[in-house]
Write an enzyme that holds these catalytic residues in place. Structure first.
Site, PDB file in Angstrom:
ATOM      1  N   GLY A  45     -20.763   5.377  16.983  1.00 20.30           N
ATOM      2  CA  GLY A  45     -19.631   4.794  16.284  1.00 20.30           C
ATOM      3  C   GLY A  45     -18.660   4.183  17.269  1.00 20.30           C
ATOM      4  O   GLY A  45     -18.630   4.562  18.449  1.00 20.30           O
ATOM      5  N   GLN A  50     -10.960   0.884  20.623  1.00 16.72           N
ATOM      6  CA  GLN A  50     -11.791   1.225  21.790  1.00 16.72           C
ATOM      7  C   GLN A  50     -12.283  -0.004  22.540  1.00 16.72           C
ATOM      8  O   GLN A  50     -12.811   0.112  23.642  1.00 16.72           O
ATOM      9  CB  GLN A  50     -12.993   2.074  21.352  1.00 16.72           C
ATOM     10  N   CYS A 102     -17.017  11.339  22.323  1.00 15.72           N
ATOM     11  CA  CYS A 102     -16.361  10.052  22.075  1.00 15.72           C
ATOM     12  C   CYS A 102     -16.592   9.157  23.281  1.00 15.72           C
ATOM     13  O   CYS A 102     -16.462   9.606  24.422  1.00 15.72           O
ATOM     14  CB  CYS A 102     -14.867  10.287  21.874  1.00 15.72           C
ATOM     15  N   LEU A 103     -16.893   7.885  23.047  1.00 14.12           N
ATOM     16  CA  LEU A 103     -17.132   6.951  24.155  1.00 14.12           C
ATOM     17  C   LEU A 103     -15.882   6.777  25.018  1.00 14.12           C
ATOM     18  O   LEU A 103     -15.980   6.408  26.182  1.00 14.12           O
ATOM     19  CB  LEU A 103     -17.593   5.584  23.623  1.00 14.12           C
ATOM     20  N   HIS A 144     -14.263  10.576  12.474  1.00 17.08           N
ATOM     21  CA  HIS A 144     -13.867  10.327  13.868  1.00 17.08           C
ATOM     22  C   HIS A 144     -13.362   8.890  14.032  1.00 17.08           C
ATOM     23  O   HIS A 144     -12.325   8.649  14.647  1.00 17.08           O
ATOM     24  CB  HIS A 144     -15.065  10.608  14.783  1.00 17.08           C
ATOM     25  N   GLU A 145     -14.100   7.927  13.473  1.00 16.44           N
ATOM     26  CA  GLU A 145     -13.716   6.513  13.636  1.00 16.44           C
ATOM     27  C   GLU A 145     -12.439   6.184  12.870  1.00 16.44           C
ATOM     28  O   GLU A 145     -11.606   5.421  13.354  1.00 16.44           O
ATOM     29  CB  GLU A 145     -14.857   5.582  13.221  1.00 16.44           C
ATOM     30  N   HIS A 148      -9.547   7.227  14.859  1.00 19.00           N
ATOM     31  CA  HIS A 148      -9.217   6.217  15.879  1.00 19.00           C
ATOM     32  C   HIS A 148      -8.298   5.143  15.305  1.00 19.00           C
ATOM     33  O   HIS A 148      -7.336   4.727  15.941  1.00 19.00           O
ATOM     34  CB  HIS A 148     -10.486   5.507  16.370  1.00 19.00           C
TER      35      HIS A 148
END
Ligand SMILES: [Zn+2]
Length: 180
Positions: A45, A50, A102-103, A144-145, A148
């Site tokens: 995701g 990001q 998470c990236l 999660h997204e 963000h």
């Protein structure tokens, strides 16, 4: 185009996303770039902040075999990759606790409690408002997204103890962000 993924410590990750008023070529291009960037980074995701943007857009692609068997059938109705524009969680059900990463927090992961099932209302690339339900890992990725897009990060979901155990890594990321 592959866009660099912004890591923890950069201010943009704390910004609230701005609703997309219209699906323009700019939005379509952003979605293409975000998908390409997510696959290149081997993530499931990615949210616009990001990649340094503030449109309310996130992309998700959870591989079927990454999902627990009990959730596969229910999630099979959701076509991947998933593009969520102006997403909003309208209902949640149950609880799950699983490892989450998470990236924007490379090499950091922790067990995080989330809702097991979510219903999300969103605009698709065709401009139509629609609704979907998901469980398990897909549900976790959606939560999660959307976090963000509200400026909420993995670290905010960690307990004091969990944060303490990765304090050195968090500090290093913040230092790197300051140095640009
Ligand atoms: Zn993330």
């Amino acid at each position: 185009m592959i866009l660099p993924v912004v890591t923890f410590g950069h201010e943009i990750l704390r910004q609230k996303a701005v609703p997309v008023a219209e699906i323009t070529d700019t939005v379509r291009q952003l979605v293409r770039d975000m998908l390409e960037s997510m696959y290149a980074a081997k993530g499931v995701g990615l949210a616009s902040e990001q990649v340094g943007r503030t449109e309310s857009v996130c992309v998700i692609d959870v591989p079927r075999d990454a999902e627990k068997e009990a959730c596969r059938e229910e999630n099979a109705a959701v076509a991947m990759p998933l593009v969520l524009i102006n997403p909003e969680i309208t209902a949640t059900e149950g609880k799950q606790r699983n490892e989450e990463g998470c990236l924007s927090f490379p090499e950091i992961g922790a067990p995080i409690t989330r809702a097991d099932k979510v219903t999300v209302s969103y605009t698709g690339l065709d401009g139509a408002r629609q609704t979907l339900s998901a469980r398990g890992l897909l549900s976790r990725a959606i939560q999660h997204e959307i976090d963000h897009l509200n400026g909420i990060l993995l670290v905010d979901k960690m307990s004091a103890m969990q944060k303490m155990s990765v304090a050195g890594q968090l500090k290093r990321l913040q230092k790197e962000a300051r140095q640009g």
